[in-house]
Design a protein around this motif. Structure first.
Motif, PDB file in Angstrom:
ATOM      1  N   GLN A 172     -13.700 -79.978 -11.547  1.00 48.08           N
ATOM      2  CA  GLN A 172     -12.944 -79.394 -11.398  1.00 48.08           C
ATOM      3  C   GLN A 172     -11.806 -79.398 -11.991  1.00 48.08           C
ATOM      4  OE1 GLN A 172     -11.447 -79.238  -7.833  1.00 48.08           O
ATOM      5  NE2 GLN A 172     -13.439 -79.878  -7.083  1.00 48.08           N
ATOM      6  N   MET A 174      -4.005 -68.984  -6.428  1.00 42.62           N
ATOM      7  CA  MET A 174      -4.093 -70.566  -6.699  1.00 42.62           C
ATOM      8  C   MET A 174      -3.119 -71.596  -6.470  1.00 42.62           C
ATOM      9  SD  MET A 174      -4.093 -72.733 -10.547  1.00 42.62           S
ATOM     10  CE  MET A 174      -2.932 -71.573 -10.663  1.00 42.62           C
ATOM     11  N   CYS A 175      -2.114 -71.423  -5.731  1.00 40.91           N
ATOM     12  CA  CYS A 175      -0.953 -71.870  -5.376  1.00 40.91           C
ATOM     13  C   CYS A 175      -1.216 -72.391  -3.633  1.00 40.91           C
ATOM     14  CB  CYS A 175       0.922 -71.861  -5.518  1.00 40.91           C
ATOM     15  SG  CYS A 175       0.936 -71.266  -7.575  1.00 40.91           S
ATOM     16  N   HIS A 190      -3.758 -71.364  -1.917  1.00 46.14           N
ATOM     17  CA  HIS A 190      -4.944 -72.429  -2.199  1.00 46.14           C
ATOM     18  C   HIS A 190      -5.133 -74.042  -1.503  1.00 46.14           C
ATOM     19  CE1 HIS A 190      -9.284 -72.930  -2.348  1.00 46.14           C
ATOM     20  NE2 HIS A 190      -8.822 -74.314  -2.777  1.00 46.14           N
ATOM     21  N   SER A 191      -3.982 -74.524  -2.390  1.00 49.39           N
ATOM     22  CA  SER A 191      -3.612 -75.638  -2.600  1.00 49.39           C
ATOM     23  C   SER A 191      -3.016 -76.075  -1.319  1.00 49.39           C
ATOM     24  CB  SER A 191      -2.764 -76.122  -3.970  1.00 49.39           C
ATOM     25  OG  SER A 191      -1.401 -75.470  -3.858  1.00 49.39           O
ATOM     26  N   MET A 192      -2.650 -74.704  -0.156  1.00 50.21           N
ATOM     27  CA  MET A 192      -1.491 -75.616   0.822  1.00 50.21           C
ATOM     28  C   MET A 192      -2.926 -75.965   1.670  1.00 50.21           C
ATOM     29  SD  MET A 192       1.368 -73.087   0.434  1.00 50.21           S
ATOM     30  CE  MET A 192       1.684 -73.323   1.774  1.00 50.21           C
ATOM     31  N   GLN A 204      -6.674 -73.626   3.840  1.00 45.33           N
ATOM     32  CA  GLN A 204      -8.193 -73.751   3.356  1.00 45.33           C
ATOM     33  C   GLN A 204      -8.882 -73.975   4.889  1.00 45.33           C
ATOM     34  OE1 GLN A 204      -7.385 -78.517   1.731  1.00 45.33           O
ATOM     35  NE2 GLN A 204      -6.008 -77.400  -0.946  1.00 45.33           N
ATOM     36  N   ARG A 233     -10.945 -75.908 -12.991  1.00 44.83           N
ATOM     37  CA  ARG A 233     -10.821 -75.029 -12.167  1.00 44.83           C
ATOM     38  C   ARG A 233      -9.548 -74.668 -12.163  1.00 44.83           C
ATOM     39  NH1 ARG A 233     -14.196 -76.138  -6.270  1.00 44.83           N
ATOM     40  NH2 ARG A 233     -15.926 -74.705  -7.099  1.00 44.83           N
ATOM     41  N   LEU A 234      -8.988 -76.293 -12.267  1.00 45.34           N
ATOM     42  CA  LEU A 234      -7.542 -76.133 -12.136  1.00 45.34           C
ATOM     43  C   LEU A 234      -6.997 -75.661 -13.970  1.00 45.34           C
ATOM     44  CD1 LEU A 234      -6.774 -79.849 -11.873  1.00 45.34           C
ATOM     45  CD2 LEU A 234      -5.927 -78.144 -10.330  1.00 45.34           C
ATOM     46  N   ASP A 288     -13.061 -72.065  -0.066  1.00 51.80           N
ATOM     47  CA  ASP A 288     -11.615 -70.787  -0.335  1.00 51.80           C
ATOM     48  C   ASP A 288     -12.148 -70.089   1.284  1.00 51.80           C
ATOM     49  OD1 ASP A 288     -11.523 -71.746  -2.599  1.00 51.80           O
ATOM     50  OD2 ASP A 288     -12.797 -70.737  -3.558  1.00 51.80           O
TER      51      ASP A 288
END
Length: 469
Positions: free
Chosen positions: A294, A203-204, A206-208, A212, A297-298, A222
């Motif tokens: 969203q 998850m961390c 994927h936020s970069m 992406q 998902r968080l 993803d």
């Protein structure tokens, strides 16, 4: 027996003497000594004028001998006798503080008459007892209640005896619930912790932005490897929670356990977002519902709480926060009062300087940051009065935050020891069925009995044998 009206308290009753018998201990007291303390039980005897009034104060009496009998502690009566002679009451060390309170309350003696040599010690012991009871009330479960919890666990284990393949289900359930039960349970715990960490790392990452991908419509996708890892983690979490539900000895209790609720919450957001994506399309086509997706998902970040199942420290922390609501409430109250006071002072001192203290609600942010000693520095006072207010706010915050820390730490240590003891009890309870233990004890008792019956005595003879000539 006496008449309805007692006439033996004459005008010169100060010179009369009455006999007091307390549990077989007989003492003589003058009426003049009792009359000095008319509100005490013995002092009220002087004003009695009927049989009923006397029996309300003592257990039995003899009018002719002027003897009154009390079924109380004779040792404590010596302290009462000393009180009537000197007017000072001393603490009886042999009695606990509550028994002492009950005794002096029975005799009608006020705590005010405690002598200075015993008053401080008495009130200190009483205060300690009250604090101890207050802690026990705030802690719903304590080390003393661990046997009750162990009994509940044993009761749940007995349910498996009525289920199909109960022994296998019981061992699988203990393997999944208790990491220290066996080597397979340790391996299962290790795999579960690893999957949780992989899920959080996925998850961390994927936020970069560099990990992406963007499709033709500009929607963020993803990365394929991360997508597969996410599906693998969800599959493991689903398998884990469904297995615990199927193996649980009490399905109703399963949904009431906080750790099981965490497992369910960590899985549901994925299936909810998957259902929305399949039935209604991508997030860009959903509008406000896409924002809800969203948020769900968080909610995957709550998977980190799954580590509490495998960590005694995290479970102890949760129990500490649950049973420290009084201390946390007091802390929030102190902070609220301090923020309100110092925000008003800062607003008065800085409202003309245009540095962010425009209104009192705007000063609350500065007061909260200062009271908690965070100190972002985004809003700072510039006047001397404002700086003095800020200094008081910081010092007050240090004192307020430090006050409940010791109590919370002591509770954490308490619950940590309790969790350790409970885990050890579960391991010992699961090693062998209670019925098997009972049968083993019966067989051991039978074998010991047979050995005792057939064992030779000190002369090398069995009990039923006769010596040969």
């Amino acid at each position: 027996m006496v008449n309805k009206t007692l006439n033996y308290w004459g005008p010169s009753f100060e010179e009369d003497v009455i006999n007091i018998n307390v549990g077989g201990l007989r003492r003589r007291l003058s009426s003049s000594a009792l009359s000095k303390f008319p509100d005490t039980r013995l002092g009220r005897l002087l004003s009695c004028d009927s049989e009923e009034s006397i029996l309300q104060l003592c257990d039995d009496y003899d009018v002719s001998a002027r003897e009154f009998y009390f079924d109380r502690n004779p040792g404590f009566f010596l302290y009462v006798l000393h009180f009537y002679q000197t007017g000072k009451l001393h603490v009886m060390e042999e009695l606990c503080v509550f028994s002492f309170c009950q005794e002096i309350e029975y005799w009608g003696i006020n705590e005010f008459f405690l002598d200075s040599c015993c008053s401080y010690r008495y009130h200190e012991r009483k205060l300690e007892s009250r604090h101890h009871n207050w802690d026990e009330e705030s802690e719903v479960s304590s080390v003393d209640t661990s046997p009750d919890e162990i009994s509940d666990i044993n009761h749940d284990l007995l349910r498996y005896s009525t289920l199909r393949c109960g022994n296998v289900r019981k061992r699988l359930w203990l393997t999944m619930e208790n990491p220290g039960y066996s080597i397979p349970s340790k391996l299962f715990s290790f795999v579960s912790i690893s999957v949780v960490l992989v899920s959080i790392a996925t998850m961390c990452i994927h936020s970069m932005p560099e990990y992406q991908e963007v499709d033709e419509n500009g929607n963020v996708l993803d990365e394929p490897i991360l997508h597969k890892l996410e599906y693998f983690c969800i599959s493991w979490f689903t398998f884990e929670v469904s297995s615990r539900l199927l193996l649980s000895p009490n399905p109703r209790k399963f949904f009431k356990h906080p750790l099981n609720l965490i497992d369910i919450v960590s899985v549901l957001p994925f299936y909810f977002t998957l259902l929305v994506d399949v039935t209604m399309g991508s997030d860009s086509e959903l509008g406000n519902l896409g924002k809800v997706v969203q948020v769900f998902r968080l909610m995957r970040i709550f998977r980190v709480l799954k580590l509490a199942r495998h960590s005694t420290g995290l479970r102890s922390l949760g129990a500490t926060l649950k049973h420290s609501y009084r201390e946390v409430g007091i802390l929030l109250l102190y902070l609220a009062v301090g923020v309100s006071v110092f925000s008003g002072v800062a607003y008065t001192a800085e409202k003309e300087e245009d540095v962010g203290f425009d209104t009192i609600p705007a000063c609350w942010w500065w007061g909260t940051v200062s009271m908690t000693t965070v100190g972002y520095g985004d809003v700072v006072p510039v006047t001397v009065a404002g700086k003095l207010a800020a200094s008081g706010c910081i010092l007050g915050g240090i004192l307020v935050v430090a006050l409940p820390i010791t109590i919370i730490f002591n509770k954490f240590s308490h619950f940590y020891r309790k969790q350790k003891a409970l885990e050890a009890a579960v391991r010992n309870s699961g090693k062998k069925d209670p019925e098997e233990e009972g049968s083993d004890r019966d067989s051991e008792a039978l074998s010991e009995t047979s050995l005792d019956r057939g064992s030779p005595d000190r002369r090398g003879l069995t009990p039923g044998a006769h010596p040969s000539p």
